[in-house]
Design a protein around this motif. Structure first.
Motif, PDB file in Angstrom:
ATOM      1  N   TRP A 182      -1.230  -5.324  -5.002  1.00  0.00           N
ATOM      2  CA  TRP A 182      -2.279  -5.435  -6.023  1.00  0.00           C
ATOM      3  C   TRP A 182      -2.436  -6.878  -6.503  1.00  0.00           C
ATOM      4  O   TRP A 182      -3.531  -7.450  -6.376  1.00  0.00           O
ATOM      5  N   GLN A 198      -6.177  -3.060  -1.487  1.00  0.00           N
ATOM      6  CA  GLN A 198      -5.594  -2.680  -2.779  1.00  0.00           C
ATOM      7  C   GLN A 198      -5.455  -1.168  -2.960  1.00  0.00           C
ATOM      8  O   GLN A 198      -4.358  -0.654  -3.187  1.00  0.00           O
ATOM      9  N   THR A 199      -6.566  -0.461  -2.882  1.00  0.00           N
ATOM     10  CA  THR A 199      -6.544   0.986  -3.156  1.00  0.00           C
ATOM     11  C   THR A 199      -5.661   1.758  -2.181  1.00  0.00           C
ATOM     12  O   THR A 199      -4.856   2.599  -2.614  1.00  0.00           O
ATOM     13  N   LEU A 208      -2.313   4.076  -3.354  1.00  0.00           N
ATOM     14  CA  LEU A 208      -2.117   5.483  -3.002  1.00  0.00           C
ATOM     15  C   LEU A 208      -0.755   5.686  -2.348  1.00  0.00           C
ATOM     16  O   LEU A 208      -0.077   6.685  -2.598  1.00  0.00           O
TER      17      LEU A 208
END
Length: 442
Positions: A107, A207-208, A212
């Motif tokens: 991140w 990032q996403t 997860l």
């Protein structure tokens, strides 16, 4: 069916191998095989993504795998010592915490577009995976009889293959395709501000997916923490003298273990190199192929790997594991030699290569830890350390491709690696107990 024995070691699980109490722990073990496949195969997506975002050549992009696999090299010995003092379950939870921490670094790394921070995150992830593999690979052999150990570890590795497919499909759709890769002519026409924004958007795409991953890893860690695992204890309370250095001295007396270390180094190096540059191979060798379309071949590769794992598991139940390994290594070597010629045919051969890779890692591992006695944990730890081969062979292959001006000739590097594995399986995997006894007596 009686007590379950760890191969080559007088260890047993308190409950029998068919006891339903072992079902949930075994399921959670299989989930670990799935999770480390996700991390490993996300790297194959990151490599072309970062290569464009940070303008890296093939050698520099190969350092992504170096950073990752050197984490594997450093952690297994401390992990083996930790298992000696604690237990397998503690080692698994420790590994999952490292995994989550490393993935969480993606991140801030993406926000700041910091390549070094990405490499640090990959290193920490790999340290966690080193803990997981050091614990899970030998532990999965405990939950059943000794004679079916090869089958059990190959069955667990099918979840590794499934995780590889999921990682590539997910990465293709949510990382590679999130921001369409632009041809050089379009990039050359961009203003410096637009080019910087485009490259940052490529990095932000990771990032996403990695957040997860953090959520899933922490969930599995909690489940393992709350699940009772069958205790393992020695049937004979005597331990061999000394710590790691004494154990290593004894291990070096086993010819089959020494060759397994070399074979595993070559296997992981060959597998990682083939997969890491497959997208690049497709773009270079097939006219008008884009990175996101070439990722379809990477997906096909993972499907071949999955099919090979299932069929290989079936074969290992019916034929000697070393014979199956020798046949697969020879076939993989031949496909790499075809790939070295380049073109569409080479791309198809490189895709098919994974069908023959599939059973090699677990079979080398199980052949290597046979008859090691109380040194099995250290022996397993050192074999896991050889995963660093992925971080050495991959940049070497990138260097060769840069020097040759094309990726295809560099496929001779993994072909050579598979040749070493064939030699191990055909001539050097037989246990020589007298060698180990002699080493202990020194």
């Amino acid at each position: 069916m009686g007590n379950a024995l760890l191969p080559s070691e007088k260890y047993r699980v308190a409950s029998g191998p068919r006891n339903n109490n072992n079902l949930l722990p075994f399921t959670l073990l299989c989930s670990l095989f799935f999770l480390w496949a996700v991390a490993n195969n996300f790297n194959d997506i990151l490599l072309p993504q970062f290569q464009e975002a940070f303008t890296l050549n093939n050698f520099q992009a190969g350092l992504i795998q170096s950073s990752f696999y050197f984490g594997y090299f450093i952690i297994p010995i401390p992990a083996g010592i930790l298992m000696k003092k604690l237990n397998y379950k503690s080692e698994m939870i420790t590994g999952l915490m490292f995994y989550a921490a490393g993935a969480a670094l993606f991140w801030p790394a993406a926000q700041t577009m910091n390549y070094s921070l990405f490499l640090a995150g990959l290193f920490i992830i790999a340290a966690g995976l080193g803990c997981l593999e050091t614990a899970a690979n030998p532990f999965v052999t405990v939950l059943g009889p000794e004679e079916s150990g090869h089958f059990r570890i190959n069955f667990a590795q099918t979840f590794n293959s499934f995780g590889a497919i999921i990682a590539v499909v997910f990465g293709q759709n949510f990382i590679l395709s999130h921001v369409p890769h632009q041809p050089p002519a379009v990039l050359d026409s961009m203003t410096p501000e637009a080019l910087a924004c485009y490259r940052h958007s490529l990095v932000m795409a990771v990032q996403t997916p990695y957040m997860l991953v953090v959520a899933v890893v922490l969930t599995v860690a909690l489940l393992i923490l709350l699940t009772p695992f069958p205790p393992i204890h020695s049937e004979s309370g005597d331990e061999k003298p000394g710590g790691f250095l004494h154990a290593t001295r004894r291990l070096l007396g086993y010819r089959h273990w020494r060759w397994a270390v070399m074979a595993q180094f070559c296997y992981v190096g060959a597998q990682t190199a083939c997969w890491s540059y497959l997208i690049r191979y497709g773009v270079e060798e097939v006219a008008q192929m884009t990175p996101d379309f070439a990722a379809n071949y990477l997906t096909a590769t993972m499907v071949c790997f999955f099919v090979g794992r299932f069929s290989g598991t079936w074969l290992i139940r019916r034929f000697a594991p070393q014979n199956v390994l020798a046949a697969c290594a020879l076939a993989a070597m031949l496909t790499c030699l075809i790939a070295a010629a380049g073109g569409q045919r080479g791309l198809m051969a490189l895709t098919l290569c994974s069908l023959f890779m599939s059973i090699q890692y677990p079979t080398i591992f199980s052949l290597g830890i046979r008859k090691l006695g109380h040194d099995t944990k250290y022996g397993a730890s050192i074999i896991v350390m050889t995963i660093v081969g992925g971080g050495i062979v991959t940049p070497v292959m990138g260097y060769v491709s840069d020097a040759a001006g094309a990726i295809a000739p560099a496929e001779l590097i993994p072909a050579l690696c598979f040749g070493v594995i064939f030699f191990f399986a055909r001539f050097r995997c037989g246990v020589k107990p007298e060698a180990g006894v002699a080493a202990v007596s020194h």
